[in-house]
Motif scaffolding. Structure first.
Motif, mmCIF file in Angstrom:
data_model
loop_
_atom_site.group_PDB
_atom_site.id
_atom_site.type_symbol
_atom_site.label_atom_id
_atom_site.label_comp_id
_atom_site.label_asym_id
_atom_site.label_seq_id
_atom_site.Cartn_x
_atom_site.Cartn_y
_atom_site.Cartn_z
ATOM 1 N N ASN A 83 123.787 75.804 42.502
ATOM 2 C CA ASN A 83 122.786 74.189 43.509
ATOM 3 C C ASN A 83 123.502 73.066 42.746
ATOM 4 O O ASN A 83 123.325 72.993 41.275
ATOM 5 C CB ASN A 83 121.705 75.245 42.873
ATOM 6 C CG ASN A 83 120.820 74.257 43.357
ATOM 7 O OD1 ASN A 83 120.454 73.072 43.766
ATOM 8 N ND2 ASN A 83 119.375 74.688 43.719
ATOM 9 N N SER A 84 123.357 72.195 43.247
ATOM 10 C CA SER A 84 123.429 70.453 42.470
ATOM 11 C C SER A 84 122.590 69.557 44.031
ATOM 12 O O SER A 84 122.343 70.489 44.561
ATOM 13 C CB SER A 84 124.912 70.780 42.209
ATOM 14 O OG SER A 84 124.810 68.932 41.962
ATOM 15 N N GLY A 85 123.096 69.292 43.861
ATOM 16 C CA GLY A 85 122.150 67.857 44.743
ATOM 17 C C GLY A 85 122.910 66.638 44.511
ATOM 18 O O GLY A 85 123.859 66.345 43.715
ATOM 19 N N GLU A 131 117.050 64.085 47.846
ATOM 20 C CA GLU A 131 118.233 64.728 47.405
ATOM 21 C C GLU A 131 118.617 65.295 48.816
ATOM 22 O O GLU A 131 118.283 66.532 49.690
ATOM 23 C CB GLU A 131 117.939 65.469 46.781
ATOM 24 C CG GLU A 131 118.322 67.237 46.670
ATOM 25 C CD GLU A 131 118.141 68.548 46.261
ATOM 26 O OE1 GLU A 131 116.687 68.173 45.331
ATOM 27 O OE2 GLU A 131 119.470 69.256 45.072
ATOM 28 N N GLN A 165 120.827 68.318 49.342
ATOM 29 C CA GLN A 165 120.835 69.395 48.790
ATOM 30 C C GLN A 165 122.593 70.058 49.019
ATOM 31 O O GLN A 165 123.295 69.853 50.127
ATOM 32 C CB GLN A 165 120.552 71.317 49.349
ATOM 33 C CG GLN A 165 120.566 71.942 49.131
ATOM 34 C CD GLN A 165 119.754 72.244 47.565
ATOM 35 O OE1 GLN A 165 120.009 71.635 46.421
ATOM 36 N NE2 GLN A 165 119.741 73.443 47.574
ATOM 37 N N VAL A 166 123.344 70.036 47.509
ATOM 38 C CA VAL A 166 124.249 70.951 47.289
ATOM 39 C C VAL A 166 123.857 72.700 47.125
ATOM 40 O O VAL A 166 123.029 72.419 46.021
ATOM 41 C CB VAL A 166 125.589 70.533 46.485
ATOM 42 C CG1 VAL A 166 126.484 71.116 45.617
ATOM 43 C CG2 VAL A 166 125.761 68.827 46.992
ATOM 44 N N GLN A 219 122.576 66.039 40.684
ATOM 45 C CA GLN A 219 122.268 67.122 40.152
ATOM 46 C C GLN A 219 122.568 67.860 39.263
ATOM 47 O O GLN A 219 123.749 68.876 39.731
ATOM 48 C CB GLN A 219 121.097 67.744 41.509
ATOM 49 C CG GLN A 219 120.435 68.834 40.861
ATOM 50 C CD GLN A 219 119.465 69.593 41.352
ATOM 51 O OE1 GLN A 219 119.817 70.013 42.558
ATOM 52 N NE2 GLN A 219 118.267 69.245 41.396
ATOM 53 N N HIS A 253 122.044 71.648 38.301
ATOM 54 C CA HIS A 253 120.746 71.685 38.093
ATOM 55 C C HIS A 253 120.288 72.947 37.186
ATOM 56 O O HIS A 253 120.997 73.632 37.432
ATOM 57 C CB HIS A 253 120.333 72.752 40.048
ATOM 58 C CG HIS A 253 119.362 73.714 40.103
ATOM 59 N ND1 HIS A 253 119.895 74.724 40.366
ATOM 60 C CD2 HIS A 253 118.219 73.803 41.012
ATOM 61 C CE1 HIS A 253 118.807 75.751 40.887
ATOM 62 N NE2 HIS A 253 117.957 74.058 41.649
HETATM 63 MG MG MG Z 1 119.552 70.890 44.199
#
Ligand code: MG
Length: 235
Positions: free
Chosen positions: A103-105, A113, A115-116, A210, A212
């Protein structure tokens, strides 16, 4: 006679307008010639943490790696409407599931955001999967590659338009290609992603990546490279 009219009208069309400005295209690891380069593989100098300290994320082998626990990083520069290019690679986290896996973003203007996530054979709620506008728009399709492969986001973002009193008259919109596949088709973005720095939608803002936190995972070593923005004129 009809042919003559055609030739004359084509000639009029051919003469209209100035020549388009020349831009040398980019390519693998390279930005177009008129882009604002935010990460070129050498330095994280365009990025800071929210408290203003220099980015503590690692630069390794031409790649910007999220150092979990240091916090999100954001660009020193701010942007309105823009074309945005980001390349990323999610780590292999086979034991983690759903939102805990890779998870990141990428936050546009520090508040929306994209989303990643490792969404390759990793189901989660649709509007929280990779290439979602988090919490608002699920992607049209899942174009994710497996973890540890490089992926691309190419965005066309139009900032919200506002009246003189700071009221939004036209919402922000986003078109997004994920690995070259259309996944967001000119969607309206009407609210900030929860937890983002709240500012009026009328102001420009930074690109934010992000870090996360998820209680099930200690480290999420998200990798980024070749990040650039082409501001769009007009806003
Ligand atoms: Mg995210």
């Amino acid at each position: 006679m009809r042919y003559l009219i055609f030739v004359v009208s084509m000639a009029a069309l051919a003469q209209s307008g100035p020549q388009p400005r020349v831009v040398t295209p980019g390519g693998e690891g390279k930005a177009p010639s008129d882009a604002v380069v935010l990460f070129d593989g050498k330095s994280s100098g365009e990025w800071v943490h929210k408290d203003g300290r220099a980015a503590e994320w690692m630069v390794r082998d031409g790649v910007l790696v999220c150092k979990s626990g240091t916090g999100d990083i954001l660009t020193k520069k701010t942007f309105g409407s823009a074309q945005i290019h980001v390349e990323f690679s999610t780590p292999l986290m086979a034991q983690a599931k759903s939102q805990a896996r890779g998870n990141s973003g990428v936050y546009i203007q520090g508040r929306y955001e994209v989303q990643v996530l490792d969404s390759y054979e990793n189901p989660t709620y649709a509007n929280g999967s990779a290439a979602a506008v988090y919490g608002q728009h699920a992607p049209l399709v899942n174009a994710s590659r497996p973890p540890e492969q490089w992926q691309t986001y190419d965005m066309v973002f139009h900032a919200a338009e506002c009246d003189g009193a700071g009221k939004v008259t036209t919402p922000a919109t986003l078109t997004l290609l994920h690995n070259g596949v259309l996944v967001q088709d000119h969607v309206n973005i009407t609210k900030n992603t929860p937890g983002s720095e709240v500012k009026t939608a009328c102001d420009p803002g930074p690109i934010l990546l992000q870090d996360h936190f998820h209680p099930e995972v200690k480290d999420t070593l998200l990798r980024f490279r070749n990040i650039w923005v082409r501001p769009l004129s007009g806003k």
